[in-house]
Motif scaffolding. Sequence first.
Motif, short mmCIF file in Angstrom:
data_model
loop_
_atom_site.label_atom_id
_atom_site.label_comp_id
_atom_site.label_asym_id
_atom_site.label_seq_id
_atom_site.Cartn_x
_atom_site.Cartn_y
_atom_site.Cartn_z
N SER A 5 -47.48 15.34 17.40
CA SER A 5 -48.14 16.36 18.29
C SER A 5 -48.78 17.16 17.22
CB SER A 5 -47.12 17.10 19.01
OG SER A 5 -46.60 16.42 20.03
N ASP B 138 -52.20 14.30 24.32
CA ASP B 138 -50.55 14.30 23.93
C ASP B 138 -49.60 13.91 24.84
OD1 ASP B 138 -48.57 14.64 22.26
OD2 ASP B 138 -48.77 16.62 21.63
N GLU B 139 -49.12 12.75 25.02
CA GLU B 139 -48.46 12.08 25.89
C GLU B 139 -48.67 12.75 27.27
OE1 GLU B 139 -44.57 11.50 24.84
OE2 GLU B 139 -44.77 11.98 22.91
#
Length: 240
Positions: free
Chosen positions: A41, A161-162
């Motif tokens: 991240s 991000d995910e």
Amino acid sequence: MIRLEGVQKWFGKFQVLDAIDLQVAAGERIVVCGPSGSGKSTLIRCINGLESVQKGRVVVDNIDLTAGKRNVDKVRSEVGMVFQQFNLFPHLTILQNCTLAPMRVRGASKEEAEATAMKYLARVRIPEQANKYPSQLSGGQQQRVAIARALCMTPRIMLFDEPTSALDPEMVKEVLDTMIGLAEEGMTMLCVTHEMGFARSVADRVIFMADGRIVEQAPPEQFFTAPQHEKTKQFLGQIL
Ligand code: ADP
Ligand code: MG
């Protein structure tokens, strides 16, 4: 399109990124994976200036992020970001979520911004939700709104991000399908995800991070069938 050179970053005494070198060409699709806490991240947040770095250079579309605040603003308007928690504004409708930045940052008129928003809401297949509020939508729908909202700024790069980690399993596919659509249109994409099916079918390159470093990177075929590094093997053993 993206160039990181010798990037190092600390949070206090803790070094979160170490000796990161990364180049991403226009139209390239990168998947970043690695254990929790490995700096994934933080790495992508450095690419749109959400985090600054203490050493090295971060250059995005020929704009050097490490050379001043004005450059950070420039880069942010070219880089769309989608987070795990959709981060929609709860008090604004779906349409207003999508028109806010184009009107405030780009100076688009309301009519113009709304037309663009409807175009992208149709692209993510939820134009009929335009006048609802985020809480009235499912997680998968909210994440598709977040993608449409980012696209309304006509970014040259999309960072994820995910984006599917907070979703119920039955909603993962609709979000991945939206991302696959973007990839097919040639968007430059960097996705932190553990959806290895997505990585296999979409990524040009998979990057594996551990302890703040890029430990290994390879085309998916090679990455999954012949990982080189012990830490990569261990990680793949846990998730596959
Ligand atoms: P990942 O996304 O791979 O799980 P992160 O980039 O979120 O990893 O975090 C990497 C490490 O940096 C973790 O140990 C995390 O606790 C730490 N970290 C992240 N953000 C901060 C922060 N703002 N302040 C201090 N430590 C942080
Ligand atoms: Mg993370």
